[in-house]
Structure formats: C-alpha cells, structure tokens
Design a protein around this motif. Structure first.
Motif, short mmCIF file in Angstrom:
data_model
loop_
_atom_site.label_atom_id
_atom_site.label_comp_id
_atom_site.label_asym_id
_atom_site.label_seq_id
_atom_site.Cartn_x
_atom_site.Cartn_y
_atom_site.Cartn_z
N GLU A 111 0.79 -1.31 0.00
CA GLU A 111 -0.01 0.01 0.02
C GLU A 111 0.68 1.30 0.05
N ALA A 112 2.38 1.07 0.37
CA ALA A 112 3.03 2.35 0.47
C ALA A 112 3.84 2.39 -0.75
N MET A 113 3.86 1.73 -1.79
CA MET A 113 4.52 1.75 -3.04
C MET A 113 4.20 2.92 -3.91
N PRO A 114 4.95 3.61 -4.36
CA PRO A 114 4.62 4.70 -5.55
C PRO A 114 4.27 3.88 -6.78
N LYS A 115 3.63 4.74 -7.60
CA LYS A 115 2.64 4.22 -8.68
C LYS A 115 3.86 3.53 -9.57
N TRP A 116 4.82 4.20 -9.83
CA TRP A 116 5.72 3.70 -10.83
C TRP A 116 6.46 2.20 -10.37
N LYS A 117 6.48 2.14 -9.32
CA LYS A 117 7.08 0.69 -8.77
C LYS A 117 6.01 -0.18 -8.86
N ALA A 118 4.69 0.25 -8.56
CA ALA A 118 3.84 -0.79 -8.68
C ALA A 118 3.42 -1.11 -9.94
N VAL A 119 3.56 -0.56 -11.14
CA VAL A 119 3.67 -0.90 -12.52
C VAL A 119 4.67 -1.99 -12.78
N ARG A 120 5.73 -1.94 -12.25
CA ARG A 120 6.77 -2.80 -12.27
C ARG A 120 6.40 -4.28 -11.59
N LEU A 121 6.01 -4.01 -10.24
CA LEU A 121 5.51 -5.06 -9.59
C LEU A 121 4.52 -6.01 -10.12
N VAL A 122 3.45 -5.41 -10.77
CA VAL A 122 2.46 -6.01 -11.33
C VAL A 122 2.87 -6.72 -12.71
N ALA A 123 3.76 -6.12 -13.17
CA ALA A 123 4.33 -6.78 -14.64
C ALA A 123 5.09 -7.84 -14.25
N TYR A 124 5.87 -7.75 -13.22
CA TYR A 124 6.54 -8.77 -12.69
C TYR A 124 5.87 -10.04 -12.05
N LEU A 125 4.81 -9.74 -11.46
CA LEU A 125 3.96 -11.06 -10.95
C LEU A 125 3.21 -11.66 -11.95
N GLU A 126 2.72 -10.63 -12.88
CA GLU A 126 2.32 -11.28 -14.15
C GLU A 126 3.16 -12.37 -14.98
N LYS A 127 4.46 -11.71 -15.21
CA LYS A 127 5.56 -12.55 -15.83
C LYS A 127 5.60 -13.86 -14.95
N ARG A 128 5.53 -14.01 -13.77
CA ARG A 128 5.84 -15.02 -12.87
C ARG A 128 4.65 -16.13 -13.06
N TRP A 129 3.57 -15.38 -13.24
CA TRP A 129 2.48 -16.42 -13.28
C TRP A 129 2.22 -17.04 -14.69
N HIS A 130 2.82 -16.28 -15.60
CA HIS A 130 2.75 -17.02 -16.85
C HIS A 130 3.91 -18.09 -17.10
N THR A 131 5.04 -17.66 -16.50
CA THR A 131 6.06 -18.79 -16.21
C THR A 131 5.69 -19.99 -15.62
N LYS A 132 4.70 -19.74 -14.30
CA LYS A 132 4.12 -21.00 -13.65
C LYS A 132 3.18 -21.87 -14.61
N GLN A 133 2.39 -21.15 -15.36
CA GLN A 133 1.32 -21.72 -16.14
C GLN A 133 2.04 -22.52 -17.34
N LYS A 134 3.31 -22.22 -17.77
CA LYS A 134 3.90 -22.88 -18.94
C LYS A 134 4.54 -24.03 -18.06
N LYS A 135 5.24 -23.83 -17.04
CA LYS A 135 5.77 -25.12 -16.18
C LYS A 135 4.64 -26.22 -16.00
N GLU A 136 3.48 -25.62 -15.54
CA GLU A 136 2.51 -26.67 -15.37
C GLU A 136 2.07 -27.39 -16.57
N LYS A 137 2.12 -26.70 -17.56
CA LYS A 137 1.66 -27.52 -19.06
C LYS A 137 2.72 -28.21 -19.37
N VAL A 138 3.89 -28.14 -19.35
CA VAL A 138 4.96 -28.82 -19.68
C VAL A 138 4.91 -30.24 -18.74
N MET A 139 4.67 -30.20 -17.39
CA MET A 139 4.69 -31.38 -16.53
C MET A 139 3.51 -32.17 -17.04
N GLN A 140 2.42 -31.58 -17.60
CA GLN A 140 1.14 -32.36 -17.74
C GLN A 140 1.17 -33.08 -19.03
#
Length: 140
Positions: A111-140
């Motif tokens: 809640e204390a983050m500035p907006k410019w850091k929050a943009v980077r955080l959300v992009a980083y979390l989205e990237k981590r989520w897509h990477t996790k999805q790809k790994k789960e597809k490969v394992m199936q």
C-alpha cells in the motif's frame, strides 16, 4: 440492504476509519442523505460507495504526499487488486509477498509503494504467473 453491498461499504469504510467502520457509515449516511444507514436505498448505497472510494483515494494520496514530499503518486486500488490476485494465483503468502517487495523494491508494504514501482511489480507478478502456467503445462 443487500449483504454484498453492506460488506463492500464496510470494507471501504474500514480503510478510511479502521475499527470504526460501522459508526463511520452511520454518520456518512446521515450527513449525505439524512437517513439511517439501514434505511439506505440501493441507489443511495451505490452513491455512498463511490463517495467513500473518492474519500479513501484522497486520504491515501494525502498520506502518500505527506510522507514522500509530494513526489509522484501512490499505488492505485486497481494495482493493489491486481497484485493480490496474482499473489493468490501464485500461491504466495502475505509474508512472502512482503519480503519480495521489501527486498526487490525497497518498500515497506504494498500500500505504500509509488505508482511507478507498482507498475513494475504487477508486470513482474504477471510474468511469474505466465512462467508458472508454462511449467505446469509442460509437466502435464
């Protein structure tokens, strides 16, 4: 009054007046509409919800500006919501997210983050989520 709307109003009011949300809502309903909180119509509830969101945003901006010397703008509610959604999708605990924010972005809380850091955080979390999805597809 609809229970979902009641919970949303209490959640928003809790962000403005922690521990005093119900009293805050009762006072806000009386000031804004001249009726008891329990007697609000659904349209009045929606109007009150928008008003409280504006108040909460102004409060957050005011606190952020006071703490950071009026530089930049704080993280938005939408960015907080996106970060929390990705946190749940990734299966991260609150402590893990806080540790990552502290280590990676040198901030004390989401809640204390500035907006410019929050943009980077959300992009980083989205990237981590897509990477996790790809790994789960490969394992199936």
């Amino acid at each position: 009054m609809d229970q979902v709307i009641n919970r949303k109003l209490h959640a928003i009011a809790g962000g403005i007046a922690p521990g005093e949300a119900h009293e805050f809502l009762k006072n806000a309903a009386m000031e804004k509409f001249g009726v008891q909180y329990r007697d609000l119509s659904s349209s009045q509830c929606r109007t009150l919800m928008f008003h409280l969101r504006e108040v909460k945003e102004r409060l957050r901006n005011g606190i952020y500006q006071a703490l950071n010397g009026a530089e930049g703008s704080p993280i938005s509610e939408a960015q907080i919501s996106q970060a929390r959604t990705f946190q749940k999708l990734l299966g991260w605990s609150d402590h893990y997210l806080w540790k990552m924010i502290n280590d990676r972005y040198n901030e004390t809380s989401l809640e204390a983050m500035p907006k410019w850091k929050a943009v980077r955080l959300v992009a980083y979390l989205e990237k981590r989520w897509h990477t996790k999805q790809k790994k789960e597809k490969v394992m199936q």
